[in-house]
Write a protein that holds these residues in place. Structure first.
Motif, PDB file in Angstrom:
ATOM      1  N   GLU A  12       0.832  -1.215   0.000  1.00  0.00           N
ATOM      2  CA  GLU A  12       0.000   0.000   0.000  1.00  0.00           C
ATOM      3  C   GLU A  12       0.861   1.259   0.000  1.00  0.00           C
ATOM      4  OE1 GLU A  12      -2.515  -0.523   3.416  1.00  0.00           O
ATOM      5  OE2 GLU A  12      -3.816  -1.953   2.390  1.00  0.00           O
ATOM      6  N   LEU A  13       1.947   1.259   0.779  1.00  0.00           N
ATOM      7  CA  LEU A  13       2.837   2.423   0.816  1.00  0.00           C
ATOM      8  C   LEU A  13       3.467   2.667  -0.556  1.00  0.00           C
ATOM      9  CD1 LEU A  13       4.618   1.819   4.233  1.00  0.00           C
ATOM     10  CD2 LEU A  13       3.243   3.825   3.638  1.00  0.00           C
ATOM     11  N   ILE A  14       3.880   1.595  -1.195  1.00  0.00           N
ATOM     12  CA  ILE A  14       4.491   1.716  -2.530  1.00  0.00           C
ATOM     13  C   ILE A  14       3.489   2.325  -3.505  1.00  0.00           C
ATOM     14  CG2 ILE A  14       5.349   0.385  -4.502  1.00  0.00           C
ATOM     15  CD1 ILE A  14       6.652  -1.537  -2.407  1.00  0.00           C
ATOM     16  N   GLU A  15       2.263   1.816  -3.470  1.00  0.00           N
ATOM     17  CA  GLU A  15       1.228   2.325  -4.377  1.00  0.00           C
ATOM     18  C   GLU A  15       0.839   3.758  -4.029  1.00  0.00           C
ATOM     19  OE1 GLU A  15      -1.907  -0.582  -4.206  1.00  0.00           O
ATOM     20  OE2 GLU A  15      -0.588  -2.160  -4.979  1.00  0.00           O
ATOM     21  N   TYR A  22      11.477  -0.720  -8.313  1.00  0.00           N
ATOM     22  CA  TYR A  22      12.878  -0.337  -8.540  1.00  0.00           C
ATOM     23  C   TYR A  22      13.262   0.848  -7.667  1.00  0.00           C
ATOM     24  CZ  TYR A  22      16.985   1.682 -10.753  1.00  0.00           C
ATOM     25  OH  TYR A  22      18.235   2.218 -10.964  1.00  0.00           O
ATOM     26  N   GLU A  23      12.405   1.880  -7.628  1.00  0.00           N
ATOM     27  CA  GLU A  23      12.698   3.069  -6.823  1.00  0.00           C
ATOM     28  C   GLU A  23      12.788   2.735  -5.332  1.00  0.00           C
ATOM     29  OE1 GLU A  23      10.622   6.863  -8.953  1.00  0.00           O
ATOM     30  OE2 GLU A  23       9.270   5.201  -8.374  1.00  0.00           O
ATOM     31  N   VAL A  24      11.856   1.927  -4.875  1.00  0.00           N
ATOM     32  CA  VAL A  24      11.857   1.537  -3.462  1.00  0.00           C
ATOM     33  C   VAL A  24      13.107   0.727  -3.145  1.00  0.00           C
ATOM     34  CG1 VAL A  24      10.654   0.218  -1.682  1.00  0.00           C
ATOM     35  CG2 VAL A  24       9.345   1.605  -3.298  1.00  0.00           C
ATOM     36  N   ALA A  25      13.448  -0.183  -4.031  1.00  0.00           N
ATOM     37  CA  ALA A  25      14.643  -1.006  -3.822  1.00  0.00           C
ATOM     38  C   ALA A  25      15.891  -0.130  -3.744  1.00  0.00           C
ATOM     39  CB  ALA A  25      14.778  -2.031  -4.943  1.00  0.00           C
ATOM     40  N   LYS A  26      15.982   0.814  -4.655  1.00  0.00           N
ATOM     41  CA  LYS A  26      17.154   1.690  -4.696  1.00  0.00           C
ATOM     42  C   LYS A  26      17.237   2.546  -3.428  1.00  0.00           C
ATOM     43  CE  LYS A  26      19.435   4.835  -7.880  1.00  0.00           C
ATOM     44  NZ  LYS A  26      20.549   4.153  -8.516  1.00  0.00           N
ATOM     45  N   LYS A  27      16.122   3.145  -3.020  1.00  0.00           N
ATOM     46  CA  LYS A  27      16.103   4.001  -1.829  1.00  0.00           C
ATOM     47  C   LYS A  27      16.321   3.220  -0.538  1.00  0.00           C
ATOM     48  CE  LYS A  27      13.472   7.968  -3.305  1.00  0.00           C
ATOM     49  NZ  LYS A  27      12.476   8.949  -2.908  1.00  0.00           N
ATOM     50  N   SER A  28      15.872   1.970  -0.515  1.00  0.00           N
ATOM     51  CA  SER A  28      15.953   1.194   0.717  1.00  0.00           C
ATOM     52  C   SER A  28      17.182   0.282   0.766  1.00  0.00           C
ATOM     53  CB  SER A  28      14.691   0.363   0.897  1.00  0.00           C
ATOM     54  OG  SER A  28      14.560  -0.549  -0.173  1.00  0.00           O
ATOM     55  N   ASP A  29      17.960   0.277  -0.292  1.00  0.00           N
ATOM     56  CA  ASP A  29      19.142  -0.574  -0.372  1.00  0.00           C
ATOM     57  C   ASP A  29      18.770  -2.057  -0.260  1.00  0.00           C
ATOM     58  OD1 ASP A  29      21.890  -1.007  -0.734  1.00  0.00           O
ATOM     59  OD2 ASP A  29      22.248  -1.111   1.428  1.00  0.00           O
ATOM     60  N   LEU A  30      17.658  -2.403  -0.910  1.00  0.00           N
ATOM     61  CA  LEU A  30      17.219  -3.792  -1.021  1.00  0.00           C
ATOM     62  C   LEU A  30      17.205  -4.156  -2.493  1.00  0.00           C
ATOM     63  CD1 LEU A  30      14.173  -3.627   1.415  1.00  0.00           C
ATOM     64  CD2 LEU A  30      16.341  -4.787   1.857  1.00  0.00           C
ATOM     65  N   THR A  31      17.148  -5.433  -2.792  1.00  0.00           N
ATOM     66  CA  THR A  31      17.066  -5.824  -4.198  1.00  0.00           C
ATOM     67  C   THR A  31      15.613  -5.787  -4.654  1.00  0.00           C
ATOM     68  OG1 THR A  31      16.775  -8.175  -3.734  1.00  0.00           O
ATOM     69  CG2 THR A  31      19.051  -7.375  -3.931  1.00  0.00           C
ATOM     70  N   GLU A  32      15.432  -5.587  -5.936  1.00  0.00           N
ATOM     71  CA  GLU A  32      14.083  -5.643  -6.494  1.00  0.00           C
ATOM     72  C   GLU A  32      13.473  -7.018  -6.253  1.00  0.00           C
ATOM     73  OE1 GLU A  32      13.126  -3.747 -10.431  1.00  0.00           O
ATOM     74  OE2 GLU A  32      15.330  -3.565 -10.452  1.00  0.00           O
ATOM     75  N   ALA A  33      14.279  -8.056  -6.368  1.00  0.00           N
ATOM     76  CA  ALA A  33      13.785  -9.423  -6.172  1.00  0.00           C
ATOM     77  C   ALA A  33      13.245  -9.605  -4.757  1.00  0.00           C
ATOM     78  CB  ALA A  33      14.898 -10.433  -6.440  1.00  0.00           C
TER      79      ALA A  33
END
Length: 108
Positions: A12-15, A22-33
């Protein structure tokens, strides 16, 4: 179930923020997978480290992420926390007396 609620809230936060995975992964230092697995794998549980990173990304606390929709987070001072700890140690009859005293102070 808490895990499902957390995963749903992350989605819900992402939406809500209109961000891509991709943006969330990059900002959070997590992988997209890692993030995609929350969407696709039923038994995939986010790690505590991942939850912390997501919370930092969305500028929320872990407690806010885990709250149910019918709950609200209330900030309390150290003095209020001490009062609550004391309250929890009282018997039912003691709580009733304290409540009566508070009502008297407040003219209720």
């Amino acid at each position: 179930m808490l895990v499902q609620r957390v995963k749903t809230k992350i989605k819900e936060l992402i939406e809500k923020k209109g961000m891509s995975i991709y943006e969330v992964a990059k900002k959070s230092d997590l992988t997209e997978a890692c993030i995609r697995n929350w969407y696709t794998k039923r038994n995939y549980t986010p790690s505590l480290e991942a939850i912390e990173k997501i919370c930092n990304t969305f500028n929320i606390t872990e407690a806010e992420l885990m709250l149910r929709e019918d709950e609200e987070l209330v900030s309390v001072s150290e003095e209020e926390r001490d009062l609550l700890k004391g309250w929890l140690l009282l018997s039912d009859s003691q709580k009733k007396l304290v409540k009566m005293q508070i009502d008297a102070f407040l003219d209720l």
